[in-house]
Scaffold this motif. Structure first.
Motif, short mmCIF file in Angstrom:
data_model
loop_
_atom_site.label_atom_id
_atom_site.label_comp_id
_atom_site.label_asym_id
_atom_site.label_seq_id
_atom_site.Cartn_x
_atom_site.Cartn_y
_atom_site.Cartn_z
N PHE A 444 0.45 -1.06 0.06
CA PHE A 444 0.15 -0.08 -0.19
C PHE A 444 0.73 1.44 0.20
O PHE A 444 0.42 2.11 -0.74
N TYR A 445 1.99 1.18 0.78
CA TYR A 445 3.01 2.39 0.48
C TYR A 445 3.17 2.18 -1.03
O TYR A 445 3.73 4.06 -1.39
N CYS A 446 3.29 1.55 -1.33
CA CYS A 446 4.38 1.91 -2.95
C CYS A 446 3.22 2.35 -3.68
O CYS A 446 3.22 3.41 -4.34
N ASN A 447 1.39 1.50 -3.43
CA ASN A 447 0.54 1.90 -4.63
C ASN A 447 0.81 3.76 -4.14
O ASN A 447 0.28 4.23 -4.97
N GLN A 448 0.59 3.53 -2.82
CA GLN A 448 0.27 5.86 -2.25
C GLN A 448 1.26 6.13 -3.02
O GLN A 448 0.99 7.60 -3.46
N ARG A 449 2.11 5.60 -3.86
CA ARG A 449 2.69 6.44 -4.26
C ARG A 449 3.46 6.30 -5.25
O ARG A 449 4.32 7.33 -6.14
N GLY A 450 2.52 5.75 -6.22
CA GLY A 450 1.92 5.48 -7.32
C GLY A 450 2.11 4.44 -8.34
O GLY A 450 2.80 4.34 -9.20
N ILE A 451 3.13 3.66 -7.51
CA ILE A 451 3.55 2.58 -8.11
C ILE A 451 2.57 1.97 -8.33
O ILE A 451 2.38 1.14 -6.55
N ASP A 452 2.58 0.93 -8.87
CA ASP A 452 1.55 -0.45 -9.15
C ASP A 452 2.13 -1.46 -8.19
O ASP A 452 3.24 -1.79 -8.48
N THR A 453 0.82 -2.68 -8.01
CA THR A 453 1.43 -3.59 -7.31
C THR A 453 2.79 -4.70 -7.46
O THR A 453 3.13 -4.98 -6.75
N THR A 455 4.90 -3.61 -9.40
CA THR A 455 6.54 -3.07 -9.58
C THR A 455 6.96 -3.43 -8.42
O THR A 455 8.18 -2.90 -7.88
#
Lengths: 493, 253
Positions: A444-453, A455
């Protein structure tokens, strides 16, 4: 090897699975079959088949005798059952032990090689053309059973380096082969090494003379192509005193419903002050998502640090195969010699891996370092099995082992089996182990920075495996990183 | 920019937000205050799209889009940024690499080409100075072994690099000493402009001494029960949350 990310999605199945449990939908992209006429031995294994192989390769009598001795030995042996892997009994009479692409015998240059074969390797991203010397990697390519061509031979010869197929070496350098073949992994070592000794069809041989630093990475690509074929290659590397060589090995296979057997043997000999660095990116076909098909990979890899101050380093990135049974080991015979083992093993779907190393400390002041990173997803099982042995005379031996496991989902398993045998009380042996899970929080932390799952998972696993990846030669590291991502595509998120 | 209408949401069957209404315009700073358990962090999580939370009713519009329809990464690409209360550690993942991936993934989803190394480095240096963060910290694994203050500074640095339209600061002051609060707040203030907005979620008024809000909203039992200007924050500081609780108990009776 060129890799690109494909993101195959199957929505109806995806909906059934919750976030972290999603099993992989990565498609094996090396699964093409090349239409090449093959010259094959009859199915099954007996002394006649061994004579057939030996005759096809125009081998001297001593080589045939060696094979037959191995075969007779093998008949008395039993398949090992101590590993944490499960598979139906292998019918050794149902395998073709020799399959060679029909082509002109002994190509003198690349023009004589079947263009279809060259295309196969181009699809794999391996160029045999010497013009493409920019990459600086000399390649020996083995398809099914025979070696197809070795690039950069001339340039290496000027330095006295021998880099050729095993068949050629048996013809051209019998004295070296007779001295070293089977010296590290004897015929009787184990069930699969005995089988390999009996039926091995080709492989690579590499000899670095005294004091020579090999100027380029030497590389072998193995590919199983023909149906019902086993691949049994044999690699031997001898590094004379004060020499250095870095060797890369890559493997792929087509997608087949049935299981294919791969039983290779690799032997490394390092003399005084010599260093051998052996890197593998193993990407044999792992089977489909239901666990059908895939390569059974039973490999014996061992090196001996024969001389003082010598060093052998194994680095492996294992993403393929239905079953992996493999323990690249180092016998630390010379005083002050060093053995290293860096491993990333990824298992997904129904893959099973039982892999690790043996560090045998015989000489004084010997050092070994083990870094193992296991990543399990899907319904797979991933075991680390390692032995650190310090013998009575190995005073002041040191070992450091670190085994980390990363789990994706809760239907996979990670296991660690460290064995430590210390017979000398001056030894220092350290072992650390951790197990962790990729957390929803991290994703989720990565997702919130615009990074899809997808990646995000790639970033997290590459972070986890970084210490090992750093050991790989540059061009291999990039490929290995992409391979990790592809192997785990869809396993989270 | 952001319009929340009658938002009801919960987690694991437990209802936490009971009809939130909020309008944030470009250039504004809003603060959401409230006692523990009032739903502050839930609101931040729902806006960012955390999966465990379930939206039961209501709508959220962000820059003309239905925010609740979008995946978390699409919300980020659209310009929504959440500074985490507890930033997550990812061992072995280099912080700069992570931020570079984030910047370029967002660019990609907007149809822009990735930043080349030189441009990226230039922007990084610029923003590092702006939020007062050292390169040594950024060369380490993401948040691994960072102190509380370092983690929060890293959040603000990421905000600087991603240049969001709406930044939600979730309890950014928690666990920080006064010096760290000042550094973090200075960073946020320097990033403010007429095109972006900030939503500060906090328990204490002290953060609002540094990040001065245009509006303060008090959240209680999953509802905004009082809105005002920054003076409301002072009143809360002075009187405690009890007066809010009392007032609302009376209202509901």
């Amino acid at each position: 090897m060129k890799t690109e990310l494909i993101l195959p999605k199957s929505p109806e199945v995806e909906n059934e699975l919750t976030t972290i449990e999603k099993t992989v939908f990565s498609d094996y992209k090396y699964g093409f079959v090349t239409e090449i006429e093959a010259d094959e031995a009859p199915k099954g294994l007996n002394e006649d088949v061994i004579r057939f192989i030996s005759a096809r390769k125009k081998e001297p009598q001593w080589m045939l005798d060696w094979r037959l001795k191995a075969y007779r030995q093998w008949l008395t042996m039993k398949s090992p059952d101590w590993a944490n892997i499960h598979y139906p009994a292998i019918n050794y009479q149902d395998i073709i032990y020799y399959s060679a692409p029909k082509q002109k015998i002994n190509p003198k240059n690349l023009d004589e090689i079947d263009p279809e074969l060259i295309r196969t390797f181009e699809r794999l991203g391996i160029s045999l053309e010497e013009q493409k010397r920019l990459t600086g990697v000399a390649v020996d390519a083995v398809i099914d059973s025979v070696s197809i061509g070795t690039s950069f031979k001339g340039q290496l010869a000027e330095l006295g380096i021998i880099f050729c197929s095993m068949s050629e070496a048996i013809q051209e350098h019998p004295e070296l082969i007779r001295e070293h073949l089977g010296s590290v992994v004897p015929i009787s070592d184990n069930y699969f090494s005995a089988l390999n000794a009996a039926v091995f069809s080709d492989g690579s041989f590499c000899y670095i003379p005294k004091g020579v630093r090999c100027p380029m990475e030497l590389s072998t690509y193995f590919r199983i192509n023909a149906i019902n074929t086993g691949q049994f290659e044999r690699t031997l590397i001898v590094a004379e005193a004060g020499s250095y060589v870095s060797y890369l090995e890559g493997c792929t296979a087509p997608m087949r419903d049935e299981n294919q057997l791969h039983a290779a043997v690799v032997e490394l000999v390092a003399l005084e002050n010599a260093e051998i660095k052996y890197s593998t990116v193993q990407n044999w076909y792992p089977g489909d998502k239901q666990g059908r098909g895939g390569v059974y990979n039973f490999v014996t890899k061992r090196g001996i640090c024969k001389g003082n101050h010598s060093k052998i380093s194994w680095t492996q990135v294992e993403t393929g195969s239905a079953i992996t049974w493999k323990y690249p080991s180092v016998i630390l015979k010379g005083d002050y010699s060093t053995g290293e083992f860096y491993s990333v093993a990824v298992t997904n779907n129904y893959q099973q891996a039982d892999t690790g190393t043996k560090m045998m400390h015989l000489g004084k002041n010997t050092r070994s370092r083990i870094v193992s990173k296991g990543i399990s997803a899907g319904f797979s099982n991933n075991s680390y099995r390692g032995l650190v042995h310090v013998s009575k005379n190995a005073s002041h031996a040191r070992n450091f082992s670190q085994c980390d496991s990363l789990l994706l989902g809760d239907k996979c398993g990670a296991h660690t089996f460290p064995y430590i045998e210390v017979r000398n009380n001056t030894a220092v042996v350290e072992h650390e182990a951790t197990t962790s899970k990729i957390g929803e929080d991290q994703i989720f932390y990565c997702n919130q920075r615009g990074i899809d799952t997808e990646t995000a998972v790639a970033l997290i696993i590459n972070g986890f495996a970084k210490e090992v990846m750093n050991q790989l030669p540059m061009e291999f590291a990039v490929e290995a990183q992409k391979l990790l991502a592809i192997s785990l595509e869809g396993s989270v998120g | 920019m952001l319009t929340i209408q009658n938002l009801h949401a919960g987690i694991e069957g437990k209802k936490i937000l009971n009809g939130i209404n909020l309008e944030i315009k470009a250039g504004e700073v809003h603060a959401i205050m409230g006692p523990n358990g009032s739903g502050k962090s839930t609101l931040a999580s729902v806006l960012a799209g955390r999966k465990d939370y379930e939206v039961l009713e209501g709508s959220v519009e962000f820059l003309g889009k239905d925010l609740l329809e979008l995946s978390p990464e699409h919300r980020a690409a659209l310009g929504l940024f959440l500074a985490f209360q507890y930033p997550i550690e990812i061992p072995g993942l280099n912080t700069i690499n992570f931020i570079k991936t984030a910047v370029n993934e967002i660019r990609k989803s907007r149809g822009e080409s990735p930043l080349d190394a030189v441009t990226f480095l230039k922007r990084m240096k610029e923003k590092m100075a702006l939020v007062n963060i050292e390169q040594t910290l950024l060369s380490r694994s993401l948040n691994e072994g960072f102190s509380g203050g370092e983690k929060k500074r890293n959040e603000v640095f990421q905000m600087a690099m991603l240049e969001p339209r709406l930044a939600i600061l979730d309890e950014t002051d928690s666990g920080l000493d006064i010096d760290a609060i000042r550094i973090v707040s200075n960073g946020v203030n320097k990033l403010r402009n007429k095109d972006n907005a900030v939503l500060v979620v906090t328990h204490y008024q002290r953060l609002l001494d540094y990040i001065v809000p245009d509006y303060v909203h008090v959240l209680y039992n999953g509802r905004i029960v009082k809105s005002g200007t920054k003076e409301l924050a002072f009143e809360l500081e002075e009187r405690g949350y009890d007066f809010i609780k009392n007032e609302n108990t009376v209202e509901t009776v």
